[in-house]
Design an enzyme around this catalytic site. Structure first.
Site, PDB file in Angstrom:
ATOM      1  N   ASN A 195       4.984   5.006   2.177  1.00  0.00           N
ATOM      2  CA  ASN A 195       3.728   5.754   2.292  1.00  0.00           C
ATOM      3  C   ASN A 195       3.978   7.150   2.832  1.00  0.00           C
ATOM      4  O   ASN A 195       4.834   7.361   3.700  1.00  0.00           O
ATOM      5  CB  ASN A 195       2.674   4.993   3.108  1.00  0.00           C
ATOM      6  N   GLU A 242       1.795  10.254   4.341  1.00  0.00           N
ATOM      7  CA  GLU A 242       0.472  10.631   4.847  1.00  0.00           C
ATOM      8  C   GLU A 242       0.303  12.146   4.879  1.00  0.00           C
ATOM      9  O   GLU A 242       1.261  12.903   4.664  1.00  0.00           O
ATOM     10  CB  GLU A 242       0.262  10.000   6.235  1.00  0.00           C
ATOM     11  N   CYS A 287      -0.061   5.574  -0.706  1.00  0.00           N
ATOM     12  CA  CYS A 287       0.567   4.309  -0.289  1.00  0.00           C
ATOM     13  C   CYS A 287       1.967   4.172  -0.886  1.00  0.00           C
ATOM     14  O   CYS A 287       2.289   4.771  -1.927  1.00  0.00           O
ATOM     15  CB  CYS A 287      -0.258   3.129  -0.779  1.00  0.00           C
ATOM     16  N   GLU A 332       3.251   1.590  -2.426  1.00  0.00           N
ATOM     17  CA  GLU A 332       3.279   0.921  -3.735  1.00  0.00           C
ATOM     18  C   GLU A 332       3.050   1.909  -4.860  1.00  0.00           C
ATOM     19  O   GLU A 332       3.727   1.875  -5.894  1.00  0.00           O
ATOM     20  CB  GLU A 332       2.198  -0.169  -3.787  1.00  0.00           C
ATOM     21  N   CYS A 350      -3.177  -2.589  -1.066  1.00  0.00           N
ATOM     22  CA  CYS A 350      -4.610  -2.281  -0.923  1.00  0.00           C
ATOM     23  C   CYS A 350      -5.275  -2.305  -2.297  1.00  0.00           C
ATOM     24  O   CYS A 350      -4.598  -2.370  -3.335  1.00  0.00           O
ATOM     25  CB  CYS A 350      -4.790  -0.917  -0.255  1.00  0.00           C
ATOM     26  N   CYS A 405      -4.092   0.327  -4.808  1.00  0.00           N
ATOM     27  CA  CYS A 405      -2.748   0.021  -5.333  1.00  0.00           C
ATOM     28  C   CYS A 405      -2.809  -1.124  -6.328  1.00  0.00           C
ATOM     29  O   CYS A 405      -2.098  -1.115  -7.340  1.00  0.00           O
ATOM     30  CB  CYS A 405      -1.775  -0.296  -4.200  1.00  0.00           C
TER      31      CYS A 405
HETATM   32  N1  THU Z   1      -0.630   1.648   3.093  1.00  0.00           N
HETATM   33  C1  THU Z   1       0.318   1.423   2.134  1.00  0.00           C
HETATM   34  O1  THU Z   1       1.287   2.174   2.008  1.00  0.00           O
HETATM   35  N2  THU Z   1       0.146   0.365   1.325  1.00  0.00           N
HETATM   36  C2  THU Z   1      -0.912  -0.495   1.390  1.00  0.00           C
HETATM   37  O2  THU Z   1      -1.109  -1.296   0.478  1.00  0.00           O
HETATM   38  C3  THU Z   1      -1.776  -0.472   2.570  1.00  0.00           C
HETATM   39  C4  THU Z   1      -1.813   0.830   3.271  1.00  0.00           C
HETATM   40  C5  THU Z   1      -0.472   2.814   3.966  1.00  0.00           C
HETATM   41  C6  THU Z   1      -1.475   3.900   3.709  1.00  0.00           C
HETATM   42  C7  THU Z   1      -1.523   4.597   5.047  1.00  0.00           C
HETATM   43  O3  THU Z   1      -0.465   5.540   5.093  1.00  0.00           O
HETATM   44  C8  THU Z   1      -1.212   3.487   6.046  1.00  0.00           C
HETATM   45  O4  THU Z   1      -0.629   2.423   5.309  1.00  0.00           O
HETATM   46  C9  THU Z   1      -2.432   2.974   6.789  1.00  0.00           C
HETATM   47  O5  THU Z   1      -3.451   2.643   5.920  1.00  0.00           O
END
Ligand code: THU
Length: 160
Positions: A62, A64, A73, A75, A112, A115
């Site tokens: 991920n 940000e 994310c 994925e 999520c 994704c």
């Molecule tokens: N996140 C992911 O990378 N994958 C997911 O399926 C759930 C959430 C990340 C997004 C964000 O950077 C952090 O986790 C908190 O939501």
């Protein structure tokens, strides 16, 4: 009116030792990818490793952003990279590992909703299922034989 029930089957492995070696190796790559996550805001680090049918392993994490919704994310970072570099390859499986810097994550962390929608697109495109394995930092690992199991009533190109 009739009731419609939707069922999904998932498989739960108690720990890493229960995983087939090939999956365990992919999980190690997901964990390594997770360590490069850029997550200064949520402190929630996620790594994903994809195996393609050409033998390539693609990893992502991920990323940000101070403008929160601009982040991505793990994925989607991984699967979009795979799609951009190997458009003809099929994704056989995706293995995901997530860990918070605030507490130990023992809950298996599924992709999520956004994704799931993105992975589903590739399942449709390649006309074959993508296996999904997901876990936290330690503990149980959950397997789904396809993304479709995780996203009933999917919105797809068939209605466009
Ligand atoms: N996140 C992911 O990378 N994958 C997911 O399926 C759930 C959430 C990340 C997004 C964000 O950077 C952090 O986790 C908190 O939501």
């Amino acid at each position: 009116m009739k009731e419609v029930k939707i069922e999904s089957t998932l498989y739960v492995f108690e720990n890493l030792d229960e995983l087939p070696e090939e999956i365990s190796l992919l999980m190690q790559q997901a964990v390594k990818a997770r360590e490069n996550a850029y997550a200064p805001y949520s402190k929630f680090h996620v790594g994903a490793a994809l195996l393609l049918d050409n033998g390539e392993v693609i990893t992502g994490n991920n990323q940000e952003n101070a403008s929160y919704p601009s982040g991505l994310c793990a994925e989607r970072t991984a699967i979009y990279y795979a799609g951009s570099q190997y458009p003809e390859a099929k994704v056989l499986r995706m293995v995901i590992s997530a860990a918070s810097k605030r507490q130990t994550t023992i809950t298996p962390i599924p992709p999520c909703g956004a994704c799931r929608q993105a992975i589903s697109e590739y399942e449709e495109k390649q006309e074959s299922p993508i296996e999904i394995y997901f876990m936290g930092e330690k503990g149980k690992i959950v397997k789904s034989n396809s993304l479709a199991n995780l996203l009933p009533l999917v919105f797809d190109k068939s209605v466009l």
